[in-house]
Design a protein around this motif. Structure first.
Motif, PDB file in Angstrom:
ATOM      1  N   ARG A 268     -26.293 -18.143  -9.399  1.00 23.23           N
ATOM      2  CA  ARG A 268     -25.167 -17.252  -9.108  1.00 23.23           C
ATOM      3  C   ARG A 268     -25.123 -16.896  -7.622  1.00 23.23           C
ATOM      4  N   LEU A 269     -26.270 -16.550  -7.053  1.00 29.05           N
ATOM      5  CA  LEU A 269     -26.306 -16.164  -5.638  1.00 29.05           C
ATOM      6  C   LEU A 269     -26.016 -17.344  -4.724  1.00 29.05           C
ATOM      7  N   ALA A 270     -26.403 -18.544  -5.133  1.00 33.84           N
ATOM      8  CA  ALA A 270     -26.181 -19.729  -4.303  1.00 33.84           C
ATOM      9  C   ALA A 270     -24.700 -20.047  -4.148  1.00 33.84           C
ATOM     10  N   LYS A 271     -23.861 -19.527  -5.043  1.00 36.32           N
ATOM     11  CA  LYS A 271     -22.420 -19.738  -4.920  1.00 36.32           C
ATOM     12  C   LYS A 271     -21.815 -18.894  -3.804  1.00 36.32           C
ATOM     13  N   ASP A 272     -22.549 -17.871  -3.363  1.00 39.48           N
ATOM     14  CA  ASP A 272     -22.020 -16.927  -2.380  1.00 39.48           C
ATOM     15  C   ASP A 272     -22.622 -17.154  -0.991  1.00 39.48           C
ATOM     16  N   ILE A 273     -22.781 -18.402  -0.635  1.00 39.87           N
ATOM     17  CA  ILE A 273     -23.297 -18.781   0.685  1.00 39.87           C
ATOM     18  C   ILE A 273     -24.661 -18.142   0.925  1.00 39.87           C
ATOM     19  N   THR A 274     -25.504 -18.197  -0.084  1.00 39.38           N
ATOM     20  CA  THR A 274     -26.868 -17.713   0.028  1.00 39.38           C
ATOM     21  C   THR A 274     -27.805 -18.897  -0.135  1.00 39.38           C
ATOM     22  N   ASP A 275     -28.787 -19.008   0.739  1.00 37.46           N
ATOM     23  CA  ASP A 275     -29.802 -20.052   0.655  1.00 37.46           C
ATOM     24  C   ASP A 275     -30.911 -19.526  -0.256  1.00 37.46           C
ATOM     25  N   VAL A 276     -31.084 -20.158  -1.406  1.00 37.65           N
ATOM     26  CA  VAL A 276     -31.892 -19.585  -2.481  1.00 37.65           C
ATOM     27  C   VAL A 276     -33.091 -20.462  -2.803  1.00 37.65           C
ATOM     28  N   THR A 277     -34.251 -19.823  -2.939  1.00 35.90           N
ATOM     29  CA  THR A 277     -35.463 -20.489  -3.406  1.00 35.90           C
ATOM     30  C   THR A 277     -35.994 -19.725  -4.611  1.00 35.90           C
ATOM     31  N   GLY A 278     -36.307 -20.444  -5.686  1.00 36.62           N
ATOM     32  CA  GLY A 278     -36.891 -19.837  -6.872  1.00 36.62           C
ATOM     33  C   GLY A 278     -38.267 -20.413  -7.137  1.00 36.62           C
ATOM     34  N   LEU A 279     -39.246 -19.542  -7.357  1.00 36.06           N
ATOM     35  CA  LEU A 279     -40.597 -19.964  -7.695  1.00 36.06           C
ATOM     36  C   LEU A 279     -40.889 -19.614  -9.146  1.00 36.06           C
ATOM     37  N   GLU A 280     -41.535 -20.523  -9.843  1.00 38.32           N
ATOM     38  CA  GLU A 280     -41.892 -20.293 -11.245  1.00 38.32           C
ATOM     39  C   GLU A 280     -43.169 -21.065 -11.548  1.00 38.32           C
ATOM     40  N   THR A 281     -44.074 -20.451 -12.283  1.00 36.30           N
ATOM     41  CA  THR A 281     -45.322 -21.124 -12.654  1.00 36.30           C
ATOM     42  C   THR A 281     -45.220 -21.841 -13.986  1.00 36.30           C
ATOM     43  N   ILE A 282     -44.217 -21.497 -14.778  1.00 34.95           N
ATOM     44  CA  ILE A 282     -44.119 -22.016 -16.144  1.00 34.95           C
ATOM     45  C   ILE A 282     -43.155 -23.191 -16.182  1.00 34.95           C
ATOM     46  N   LYS A 283     -43.682 -24.343 -16.511  1.00 38.31           N
ATOM     47  CA  LYS A 283     -42.932 -25.592 -16.423  1.00 38.31           C
ATOM     48  C   LYS A 283     -41.655 -25.561 -17.249  1.00 38.31           C
ATOM     49  N   GLU A 284     -41.727 -25.040 -18.473  1.00 41.34           N
ATOM     50  CA  GLU A 284     -40.560 -25.061 -19.357  1.00 41.34           C
ATOM     51  C   GLU A 284     -39.417 -24.212 -18.816  1.00 41.34           C
ATOM     52  N   LEU A 285     -39.722 -23.075 -18.200  1.00 40.69           N
ATOM     53  CA  LEU A 285     -38.687 -22.243 -17.596  1.00 40.69           C
ATOM     54  C   LEU A 285     -38.105 -22.929 -16.367  1.00 40.69           C
ATOM     55  N   LEU A 286     -38.962 -23.561 -15.590  1.00 42.17           N
ATOM     56  CA  LEU A 286     -38.500 -24.251 -14.394  1.00 42.17           C
ATOM     57  C   LEU A 286     -37.558 -25.397 -14.740  1.00 42.17           C
ATOM     58  N   GLU A 287     -37.855 -26.122 -15.804  1.00 39.47           N
ATOM     59  CA  GLU A 287     -36.978 -27.209 -16.241  1.00 39.47           C
ATOM     60  C   GLU A 287     -35.611 -26.674 -16.645  1.00 39.47           C
ATOM     61  N   SER A 288     -35.581 -25.513 -17.296  1.00 42.07           N
ATOM     62  CA  SER A 288     -34.309 -24.894 -17.659  1.00 42.07           C
ATOM     63  C   SER A 288     -33.526 -24.485 -16.418  1.00 42.07           C
ATOM     64  N   ALA A 289     -34.220 -23.954 -15.401  1.00 45.51           N
ATOM     65  CA  ALA A 289     -33.562 -23.576 -14.153  1.00 45.51           C
ATOM     66  C   ALA A 289     -32.967 -24.792 -13.457  1.00 45.51           C
TER      67      ALA A 289
END
Length: 243
Positions: free
Chosen positions: A51-72
């Motif tokens: 959502r934030l990346a649509k508003d000219i925001t450079d976004v990085t997301g960190l996640e340790t859990i593989k299954e959640l990261l795949e969904s992202a």
């Protein structure tokens, strides 16, 4: 989180990004020149990031859990948006991410307590300070653990969606040792484990302030929600802005 696959299907329902949260971040990010550099630690399924990346925001997301990261990653369909996801812990982030790069760093949905060691929590604040630009800030969202650590066993607030309820139990062994057990209960009464006696550290308000000031932050604001309602001693939820 040893049975995280049991929560992936329901994650977006249990941790929705509300209109109040969108407006909170729109206001917060508007003070920085675009593109705003945003880092979310424990990004889950990446709804907020996309959502934030649509508003000219450079976004990085960190996640340790593989299954959640795949969904992202599956949600990132527009390749023109500046959003990226990494499987990475807080211990690693200062080694691999750009120092002095980010305007805002967030750790939401109570994920900070899984940094289950007090020394590592102190390191978390120091590392955030290194990753932030000089005028940057950290946003935390967690329970007000001053309400829950006085007993050997405490029941945390339930998260309820149309299909399931997430139930959480916090156990205190001593001042340095805490365990979290979480289960999902479906509408037909079936119980599925999410984590069983996972090691956590329920960081309190005075510790947030102490660790933040040690790391060089000078301002800590406490709210009870994303509408910036001032927090008090009885607030069960905290939204914290550290500058």
């Amino acid at each position: 989180m040893d049975s995280i696959k049991n929560i992936v299907e329901y994650y977006d329902e249990l941790y929705p990004v509300t209109q109040e949260q969108y407006e909170f971040y729109d206001s917060l990010l508007s003070v920085f020149p675009k593109p705003v550099k945003f880092l979310n630690i424990g990004c889950g399924t990446g709804i907020l990031e996309n959502r934030l990346a649509k508003d000219i925001t450079d976004v990085t997301g960190l996640e340790t859990i593989k299954e959640l990261l795949e969904s992202a990653a599956r949600k990132h369909r527009n390749q023109l948006m500046a959003v990226r996801f990494f499987q990475m812990s807080t211990i690693e982030m200062v080694r691999f991410l750009g120092k002095g790069f980010y305007n805002v760093i967030s750790c939401l949905n109570n994920r900070i307590i899984f940094i289950h060691d007090k020394v590592l929590l102190r390191k978390f604040f120091f590392d955030c300070k290194q990753l932030l630009k000089p005028d940057g800030m950290v946003v935390l969202q967690l329970y007000n653990y001053d309400l829950y650590i006085q007993k050997s066993t405490s029941i945390l607030p339930e998260l309820i969606s149309i299909r399931v309820t997430l139930k959480s139990k916090l156990e205190c062994v001593n001042e340095e040792e805490y365990y979290l057990t979480q289960n999902i209960e479906t509408g037909n009464g079936r119980i599925y484990p999410v984590c069983t006696k996972a090691s956590v550290y329920p960081i309190r308000r005075d510790e947030i302030e102490s660790f933040a000031r040690e790391a060089g932050f000078t301002s800590i604001e406490y709210y009870s929600d994303y509408k910036k309602t001032p927090a008090n001693d009885q607030s069960s939820n905290l939204v914290v802005i550290v500058k």
